[in-house]
Scaffold this active site. Structure first.
Site, mmCIF file in Angstrom:
data_model
loop_
_atom_site.group_PDB
_atom_site.id
_atom_site.type_symbol
_atom_site.label_atom_id
_atom_site.label_comp_id
_atom_site.label_asym_id
_atom_site.label_seq_id
_atom_site.Cartn_x
_atom_site.Cartn_y
_atom_site.Cartn_z
ATOM 1 N N LYS A 86 20.342 9.290 16.721
ATOM 2 C CA LYS A 86 20.515 10.739 16.630
ATOM 3 C C LYS A 86 19.926 11.323 15.342
ATOM 4 O O LYS A 86 19.480 12.465 15.321
ATOM 5 C CB LYS A 86 22.000 11.101 16.731
ATOM 6 C CG LYS A 86 22.609 10.845 18.114
ATOM 7 C CD LYS A 86 22.043 11.764 19.171
ATOM 8 C CE LYS A 86 22.744 11.602 20.519
ATOM 9 N NZ LYS A 86 22.052 12.383 21.575
ATOM 10 N N GLU A 118 26.694 20.531 18.906
ATOM 11 C CA GLU A 118 27.696 20.030 19.838
ATOM 12 C C GLU A 118 27.689 18.518 19.707
ATOM 13 O O GLU A 118 26.689 17.935 19.285
ATOM 14 C CB GLU A 118 27.352 20.441 21.277
ATOM 15 C CG GLU A 118 26.362 19.518 22.010
ATOM 16 C CD GLU A 118 24.957 19.491 21.398
ATOM 17 O OE1 GLU A 118 24.594 20.450 20.709
ATOM 18 O OE2 GLU A 118 24.241 18.486 21.612
ATOM 19 N N SER A 151 20.504 1.964 21.035
ATOM 20 C CA SER A 151 20.481 3.307 20.452
ATOM 21 C C SER A 151 21.548 3.541 19.389
ATOM 22 O O SER A 151 21.403 4.422 18.551
ATOM 23 C CB SER A 151 20.625 4.350 21.565
ATOM 24 O OG SER A 151 21.788 4.086 22.330
#
Lengths: 400, 268
Positions: free
Chosen positions: A93, A115, A382
């Site tokens: 991210k 969010e 990830s």
């Protein structure tokens, strides 16, 4: 597909998907954002600053790790892990939040909103906001606040305000609704850092471009380490940012199969899942047209997944397009299978994956044995599993 | 001429402004809506905006969100909203009805299926909150072919170019969202609205309804002096919410508020 891939078009359409479906008040800020993004996309100074941050702050390049023991155990293809779990803040991210934060700074915005589902994007956003000294508000569904309390605490330590969203199903989609409501109210000073490849144009393309570093690195690392391109890529898909980040630089390489893994929750047949590409239908939500989990009346259905980061009724519009064109294949993995993947990687390679990424691990356990020994799979690892210790312990009846 | 165009022409002739209530179809119960619509007409409203409940009302504040949730608990839907409109139309052939909602329920019916159903229900206008003109070409053509007006939103930050775009693609009226925010938020700034209306009027001949933040008779009167219509939503739905155990009383309070607005607006 060997022809040049040029999606999206100038209006953010990936075939029938994508677009800009927002209320009028958001059109000017989205146009302003798109103009800034187009301007800086090819600006050498911006790119140099981004590259420096990715290297020195995020810790890139992330390794491409050859999982030798696990490959041998599964007895098929050779498995490589793209180690996005080793990035600062523990997931892919941060690649995107570093990029969008630099844009926000150049656009003179003083306030950041985001969010978050699992909290990984919220943490990555709070992190870059802290570094730039910007006010930060993170919207998180009340259900997710409860199941990811560790990440909530991290965000607060970083100086962000975490707002627990009590409306609707109290998960990621409701957090997105609330962030959009904030943005429409505070458009003048606020930059909305969307964490996935969804939302109105230019978000799906912009987030993809910031995440494509994953695939670019993986490609050159694979060529350097294995001497050839991989045969298959595997990544989990909620909104789909880590998957598109890995896939995108390989889209024109027709010999590379792309597998996106959705969350089947309790099983597709039960209806309690988060797999719109497998069991949904096209519709419009959160600014774009894509596959959605909705009923016959077009109302959005509640989703389920053990992993908060995949618990979303939509999916990035580019994945919808890749599905329809057949360029990528979208499969699904249940909660129980994901847990097997989680344990397998942990015990075989000494790497604890996030529950989201565990879906990709679980699918690889099915895929690798069917492939030849000389073939190569790259899985996007990830995120790391530290944030999921409470969920895992609870699931296994252990008190921490 | 569409019912909406005729209504605004008639109002202009008599120097009056449109009072436009917004209610969510099926809130708090499906049986509540048709009688309320007739009562509102008796109280002097000119156009009714009928909200289509949606699971994810991104542009709405908490009051209208909860109205949607209450209606959805009774399995309200776009199809059932159309049925409510058709039921109302049986005994009122004059009052224009505008459906206001989000795009996904329409996508689920397909644009053509929806346009046909809306035509059968004798709907006069459709306002789709998350459908800007850029994405609206196909659906607008289908609606206008059936003499249904596609109604678009304008915001405080809309440019001249945007206003001209709405003028070109929309019909019936334009809904001016008087503040940056969600429905029911804050109080609107009258001076700001007046200034913006000058800019809007310079770029379109369509009537302008003004909404978001109209809470009482005084605001309605002030806003009526600036635009062609006054939209009131959250203030009405608050009455429903305050009287969930007594729907009769909710209706009385809604009618009382609308009556006071009508009086104030007509006493310019």
């Amino acid at each position: 597909m060997t022809e040049k891939y040029t999606m999206p078009d100038a209006h953010g359409h990936f075939g029938p998907y994508g677009g800009m479906f927002v209320a009028e008040t958001l059109i000017p800020p989205i146009q302003e954002l798109n103009a800034a993004y187009q301007r800086y996309l090819n600006d050498p100074e911006f790119i140099a600053e981004l590259d420096a941050d990715l290297q020195h702050y995020v810790g890139r390049p992330s390794p491409l790790y050859y999982a030798e023991r696990w490959s041998r155990e599964l007895g098929g293809a050779q498995i490589y892990l793209k180690r996005e779990d080793l990035n600062h803040t523990g997931s892919h991210k941060i690649n995107n939040t570093v990029g969008q934060a630099l844009l926000a700074k150049r656009m003179g915005k003083t306030r950041i909103i985001a969010e978050t589902g699992a909290g990984q994007h919220g943490v990555a956003t709070a992190t870059v906001a802290a570094r730039l000294g910007l006010e930060c508000v993170v919207y998180m569904g009340a259900v997710d606040v409860a199941r990811q309390s560790l990440n909530v605490y991290r965000m607060k330590l970083l100086g962000a305000k975490v707002v627990a969203v009590e409306s609707g199903s109290k998960t990621l989609k409701d957090a997105l609704n609330e962030a959009l409501r904030d943005w429409v109210t505070n458009v003048d000073n606020t930059f909305y850092i969307i964490g996935t490849v969804a939302g109105p144009h230019p978000y799906p393309a912009m987030v993809r471009d910031f995440q494509a570093i994953i695939g670019r690195e993986a490609k050159s690392q694979c060529l350097a380490q294995a001497g050839r391109l991989p045969d298959a890529l595997v990544a989990c898909v909620g909104g789909g940012s880590n998957a598109i980040g890995l896939f995108y630089p390989f889209i024109e390489d027709a010999g590379v199969k792309l597998y996106g893994v959705e969350a089947a929750g309790d099983g597709i047949a039960t209806g309690r899942h988060s797999a719109p590409l497998n069991a949904g239908r096209p519709g419009v939500l959160h600014g774009n047209r894509t596959y959605l989990m909705a009923d016959d009346d077009g109302e959005i259905i509640e989703t389920h997944s053990i992993s908060a980061g995949l618990d979303y009724p939509g999916v990035g519009p580019e994945h919808a397009w890749l599905k329809d064109t057949g360029r990528a294949e979208y499969v699904s993995i249940t909660d129980n299978e994901a847990l097997e993947g989680f344990h397998a990687l942990t015990r075989m390679e000494g790497i604890i994956p996030a529950l989201e990424s565990s879906h990709a691990m679980a699918y690889t356990m099915k895929l690798a044995p069917r492939m030849k020994k000389h073939e190569i799979i790259i899985i996007n690892l990830s995120g790391r599993g530290d944030k999921d210790m409470q969920t895992m312990a609870k699931r296994e009846g252990i008190e921490l | 001429m569409s019912r909406l165009a005729a209504k605004f022409e008639e109002l202009a002739k008599t120097g009056r402004k449109a009072l436009i209530p917004f209610i969510t179809a099926g809130d708090p119960h499906p049986d509540f809506t048709v009688p309320l619509m007739h009562a509102m007409v008796e109280a002097g409203v000119d156009v009714i905006e009928l909200g289509v409940p949606f699971s994810d009302p991104m542009a709405d504040g908490p009051v209208i969100q909860r109205a949607s949730e209450r209606a959805l608990e009774h399995k309200m839907s776009l199809r059932k909203t159309l049925a409510i409109a058709a039921e109302f139309r049986k005994t009122d052939q004059k009052t224009p009805i505008v459906l206001m909602g989000y795009l996904n329920p329409i996508e689920a019916m397909t644009y053509e299926g929806f346009a046909n159903a809306a035509s059968r229900a004798d709907i006069d206008g459709v306002l789709t909150v998350d459908l800007p003109p850029e994405e609206a070409e196909a659906s607008t053509a289908l609606l206008q072919a059936r003499e249904i007006d596609p109604i678009f939103l304008l915001a405080p930050n809309s440019s001249d170019e945007r206003i001209q775009k709405m003028d070109a693609i929309g019909s019936g009226y334009i809904y001016y969202v008087s503040l940056k925010g969600v429905t029911g938020a804050g109080h609107l700034d009258v001076a700001d609205v007046a200034q913006k209306l000058q800019q809007i009027k310079a770029n379109t001949r369509l009537p302008i309804g003004i909404g978001f933040g109209v809470k009482d008779a005084q605001t309605a009167k002030t806003i009526a002096a600036i635009g062609d219509g006054v939209v009131v939503g959250s203030a009405l739905i608050s009455k429903i919410e305050a009287n969930l155990d007594d729907p009769k009383r909710a209706q009385q309070e809604i009618i009382a508020l609308l009556t006071s607005m009508r009086l104030a607006m007509d006493s310019q």
